[in-house]
Design a protein around this motif. Structure first.
Motif, PDB file in Angstrom:
ATOM      1  N   ASN A 161       0.829  -1.189   0.000  1.00  0.00           N
ATOM      2  CA  ASN A 161       0.000   0.000   0.000  1.00  0.00           C
ATOM      3  C   ASN A 161       0.871   1.250   0.000  1.00  0.00           C
ATOM      4  N   PRO A 162       0.524   2.236  -0.822  1.00  0.00           N
ATOM      5  CA  PRO A 162       1.307   3.470  -0.830  1.00  0.00           C
ATOM      6  C   PRO A 162       1.258   4.147   0.528  1.00  0.00           C
ATOM      7  N   SER A 163       2.389   4.690   0.942  1.00  0.00           N
ATOM      8  CA  SER A 163       2.395   5.454   2.179  1.00  0.00           C
ATOM      9  C   SER A 163       1.799   6.817   1.921  1.00  0.00           C
ATOM     10  N   SER A 164       1.395   7.494   2.959  1.00  0.00           N
ATOM     11  CA  SER A 164       0.689   8.750   2.786  1.00  0.00           C
ATOM     12  C   SER A 164       1.493   9.910   3.338  1.00  0.00           C
ATOM     13  N   LEU A 165       1.077  11.105   2.937  1.00  0.00           N
ATOM     14  CA  LEU A 165       1.716  12.322   3.442  1.00  0.00           C
ATOM     15  C   LEU A 165       0.615  13.264   3.889  1.00  0.00           C
ATOM     16  N   SER A 166       0.682  13.717   5.098  1.00  0.00           N
ATOM     17  CA  SER A 166      -0.348  14.637   5.567  1.00  0.00           C
ATOM     18  C   SER A 166       0.215  15.664   6.534  1.00  0.00           C
ATOM     19  N   PRO A 167       1.165  16.477   6.088  1.00  0.00           N
ATOM     20  CA  PRO A 167       1.722  17.501   6.959  1.00  0.00           C
ATOM     21  C   PRO A 167       0.651  18.520   7.330  1.00  0.00           C
ATOM     22  N   PRO A 168       0.542  18.879   8.618  1.00  0.00           N
ATOM     23  CA  PRO A 168      -0.501  19.801   9.064  1.00  0.00           C
ATOM     24  C   PRO A 168      -0.514  21.104   8.277  1.00  0.00           C
ATOM     25  N   SER A 169       0.657  21.641   7.949  1.00  0.00           N
ATOM     26  CA  SER A 169       0.722  22.929   7.269  1.00  0.00           C
ATOM     27  C   SER A 169       0.182  22.866   5.855  1.00  0.00           C
ATOM     28  N   ASP A 194      12.934  22.328  -5.640  1.00  0.00           N
ATOM     29  CA  ASP A 194      11.628  22.097  -6.268  1.00  0.00           C
ATOM     30  C   ASP A 194      11.399  20.592  -6.343  1.00  0.00           C
ATOM     31  N   MET A 195      10.229  20.136  -5.941  1.00  0.00           N
ATOM     32  CA  MET A 195       9.906  18.728  -6.128  1.00  0.00           C
ATOM     33  C   MET A 195       9.746  18.460  -7.620  1.00  0.00           C
ATOM     34  N   PRO A 196      10.314  17.384  -8.139  1.00  0.00           N
ATOM     35  CA  PRO A 196      10.176  17.084  -9.573  1.00  0.00           C
ATOM     36  C   PRO A 196       8.735  16.736  -9.937  1.00  0.00           C
ATOM     37  N   ARG A 197       8.393  16.960 -11.182  1.00  0.00           N
ATOM     38  CA  ARG A 197       7.026  16.717 -11.636  1.00  0.00           C
ATOM     39  C   ARG A 197       6.683  15.239 -11.686  1.00  0.00           C
ATOM     40  N   TRP A 198       7.686  14.412 -11.923  1.00  0.00           N
ATOM     41  CA  TRP A 198       7.460  12.978 -12.056  1.00  0.00           C
ATOM     42  C   TRP A 198       8.298  12.217 -11.028  1.00  0.00           C
ATOM     43  N   PRO A 199       7.722  11.195 -10.398  1.00  0.00           N
ATOM     44  CA  PRO A 199       8.456  10.431  -9.382  1.00  0.00           C
ATOM     45  C   PRO A 199       9.767   9.841  -9.880  1.00  0.00           C
ATOM     46  N   LYS A 200       9.815   9.416 -11.129  1.00  0.00           N
ATOM     47  CA  LYS A 200      11.059   8.809 -11.626  1.00  0.00           C
ATOM     48  C   LYS A 200      12.202   9.826 -11.641  1.00  0.00           C
ATOM     49  N   ASP A 201      11.850  11.117 -11.833  1.00  0.00           N
ATOM     50  CA  ASP A 201      12.889  12.142 -11.800  1.00  0.00           C
ATOM     51  C   ASP A 201      13.424  12.328 -10.385  1.00  0.00           C
ATOM     52  N   TYR A 202      12.559  12.131  -9.405  1.00  0.00           N
ATOM     53  CA  TYR A 202      13.017  12.158  -8.012  1.00  0.00           C
ATOM     54  C   TYR A 202      14.055  11.065  -7.783  1.00  0.00           C
ATOM     55  N   GLU A 260       3.045  10.498  -4.546  1.00  0.00           N
ATOM     56  CA  GLU A 260       3.385   9.658  -5.686  1.00  0.00           C
ATOM     57  C   GLU A 260       4.807   9.102  -5.566  1.00  0.00           C
ATOM     58  N   VAL A 261       5.737   9.922  -5.072  1.00  0.00           N
ATOM     59  CA  VAL A 261       7.099   9.447  -4.845  1.00  0.00           C
ATOM     60  C   VAL A 261       7.098   8.316  -3.827  1.00  0.00           C
ATOM     61  N   GLU A 262       6.380   8.500  -2.733  1.00  0.00           N
ATOM     62  CA  GLU A 262       6.333   7.479  -1.692  1.00  0.00           C
ATOM     63  C   GLU A 262       5.677   6.195  -2.195  1.00  0.00           C
ATOM     64  N   ALA A 263       4.664   6.341  -3.039  1.00  0.00           N
ATOM     65  CA  ALA A 263       3.974   5.167  -3.566  1.00  0.00           C
ATOM     66  C   ALA A 263       4.876   4.350  -4.480  1.00  0.00           C
ATOM     67  N   ILE A 264       5.617   5.038  -5.328  1.00  0.00           N
ATOM     68  CA  ILE A 264       6.381   4.315  -6.338  1.00  0.00           C
ATOM     69  C   ILE A 264       7.703   3.760  -5.795  1.00  0.00           C
ATOM     70  N   THR A 265       8.234   4.388  -4.742  1.00  0.00           N
ATOM     71  CA  THR A 265       9.476   3.895  -4.139  1.00  0.00           C
ATOM     72  C   THR A 265       9.204   3.023  -2.921  1.00  0.00           C
ATOM     73  N   GLU A 266       7.961   3.045  -2.452  1.00  0.00           N
ATOM     74  CA  GLU A 266       7.568   2.315  -1.240  1.00  0.00           C
ATOM     75  C   GLU A 266       8.429   2.708  -0.038  1.00  0.00           C
ATOM     76  N   LYS A 267       8.763   3.978   0.005  1.00  0.00           N
ATOM     77  CA  LYS A 267       9.480   4.549   1.143  1.00  0.00           C
ATOM     78  C   LYS A 267       8.763   5.815   1.583  1.00  0.00           C
ATOM     79  N   LYS A 268       8.721   6.026   2.888  1.00  0.00           N
ATOM     80  CA  LYS A 268       8.105   7.234   3.413  1.00  0.00           C
ATOM     81  C   LYS A 268       9.190   8.244   3.742  1.00  0.00           C
TER      82      LYS A 268
END
Length: 525
Positions: A29-37, A405-413, A443-451
């Protein structure tokens, strides 16, 4: 193989019978991101975006299998791989005695005359996996042009050429780089001398072939090896129109070697194409894998004060690396999505007394080489770069990568953070995540399976930098506008569309589909 903008067959050389075994890798399952800010500023999107749909298709194609020996251990020595004795001696001179896994698995089938499709993580030695068997074969019957290596960026082309030079010096190897930003007449003269190995970016070489500058079609008519380095990038639609004419100019009977850090669905399909599918090797258990020795973190911050968080990060996280007595611990790369941002950050950081150089596609080729060499030679501590530096560049001393800047595509990350933690070394990647980047991080976390682990930063400490950084940035922006960079960017957007700057950065090789006039006008960019 059919491509958007081109129709050509990559794997066409007859080869030995192929047997394979395979196993599939499951996806959790993809990990999630939910920073309060960020939560307060975002509404949950209904349905999948186009990017999400693409990534879901990519994830569904994940696999982990290879042909031949399924052992996951590398050979004990290069002698075991069947290379020419002079190559073994040359490797010892540069203190290489034990091959990596990808070298152990892919060099023997290449020496047997088989085409190869291989995926291996960044920093695993893919370049020597194709360079060594090519040189071993070439030394038995030297002629030019024996091998053509295609790669998506100028910097990668130069780096690959240097590795051929390091090993091939013992056999008086003749080698040339064919890239944009360099005098085209001089390049034509060097090609006419028939070097043994040509390393090229597709745009410039396509120009040579289409316009028959120096009768390049005849020059490449006896090529024995075609290499696609960063094959996943080269097979994207942006390069397909240029690859077509190049492949058509090559003999059908050849060996094709395609290497990538990631096996995309498109590359997966290629291994079953043609009369004789290539030897297939994949050492990445997932489609997009980041190094195990890499620590991946993020700092959640408002977009308007991202510069403050960047400088705070450099001060608090990088001083011990830059000032370390062990200089192998130094080196920082900051990635941006746009050329103007990269140039602006570089000027701003210089005014803040950081030893910084920049790399982006609007620099002249001479300045690109100078700046990269300064960073490699540890004469600069920080490299600010667009994605022109995200693929393949091997700079062992990089210990920290910052995604401004976060890259537009996870593979670029994955490619960006792969500039550190190479060849088993430790490394760290910190991403500055604004309220607009939440979906990208998911999307980065989902495709790399890392949080990504969130770093807590005390806002009061960051805000103390406000006045100093604001003044430095304003002065830098005025200086940059006076240089005319914004006008060059506006001209490119007008000519190619408003998204052209980002596309050009990913492509990194300015081709000239409209001929000599446009190439001459933009050669310096």
């Amino acid at each position: 193989m059919e491509e958007e903008g081109g129709d050509f067959q990559l794997f066409s050389r007859p080869s030995a019978a192929r047997t394979s075994t395979s196993s599939s890798a499951s996806v959790g399952n993809p990990s999630s991101l939910s920073p309060p800010s960020a939560k307060k500023r975002l509404k949950k999107k209904k349905g999948a975006t186009k990017r999400k749909q693409v990534e879901k298709e990519v994830i569904a194609e994940k696999s982990d299998h290879s042909d031949g020996d399924e052992s996951d251990e590398a050979a004990d020595s290069f002698e075991e791989l069947g290379l020419a004795p002079w190559i073994i001696d040359a490797l010892k001179e540069i203190e290489l005695t034990k091959p990596t896994l990808v070298q152990s698995k892919c060099i023997p089938p290449t020496l047997e005359g088989r085409s190869v499709l291989a995926s291996s993580p960044t920093g695993s030695g893919k370049t020597l996996s194709f360079a060594l068997p090519i040189l071993s074969h070439l030394s038995k019957d030297p002629f030019g042009i024996f091998a053509l290596v295609l790669t998506p960026s100028r910097e990668l082309a130069i780096q690959i050429n240097e590795q051929f030079e390091a090993v091939g010096a013992a056999m008086n190897l003749r080698h040339e780089v064919v890239i944009g930003g360099v005098d085209i007449v001089k390049q034509a003269m060097k090609l006419a001398a028939r070097p043994h190995v040509v390393v090229a970016t597709p745009g410039r070489l396509c120009d040579f072939i289409k316009e028959s500058i120096g009768n390049e079609r005849e020059l490449f008519s006896r090529v024995k090896y075609l290499v696609l380095d960063e094959a996943d990038r080269l097979l994207e639609p942006g390069f397909a129109a240029e690859l077509g004419p190049i492949v058509e100019a090559l003999p059908e009977k050849r060996i094709t070697l395609a290497y990538s850090a990631t096996i995309t669905p498109q590359l997966e399909k290629m291994k079953e194409m043609g009369k004789n599918p290539p030897f297939y090797f994949n050492s990445t258990p997932m489609l997009y894998t980041t190094p195990k020795s890499l620590r991946e973190e993020m700092i959640v911050c408002p977009a308007k004060v991202k510069d403050l968080y960047l400088v705070h990060t450099l001060v608090s996280e990088a001083d011990d690396l830059i000032e370390s007595e062990d200089k192998m611990n130094g080196g920082l790369i900051i990635f941006t999505s746009k050329c103007f941002t990269a140039a602006l950050l570089c000027l701003m950081l210089r005014k803040l007394e950081f030893n910084t150089v920049v790399l982006h596609s609007y620099l002249s080729q001479r300045d690109r080489i100078i700046n990269l060499n300064k960073f490699r030679g540890k004469k600069a501590d920080i490299l600010v770069a667009t994605d022109v530096a995200s693929r393949g560049l091997d700079i062992p001393t990089v210990r920290l990568v910052v995604n401004y800047d976060m890259p537009r595509w996870p593979k670029d990350y994955v490619h960006r953070v792969g500039r550190t933690a190479r060849a088993g070394r430790d490394g760290r990647a910190i991403s500055l995540v604004t309220q607009y980047d939440v979906e990208l991080v998911k999307e980065v976390e989902a495709i790399t399976e890392k949080k990504l682990q969130e770093l807590e930063v005390e806002e009061k400490m960051v805000l103390t930098l406000f006045n100093k950084i604001t003044k430095a940035k304003q002065a830098s922006k005025i200086e940059l506008i006076d240089s005319g960079l914004d006008e060059k960017i506006a001209e490119r957007k007008k000519r190619y569309g408003k998204n052209r700057e980002g596309n050009a950065e990913n492509r990194t090789d300015e081709s000239s589909a409209k001929g000599k006039k446009r190439r001459k006008k933009h050669a310096a960019h």
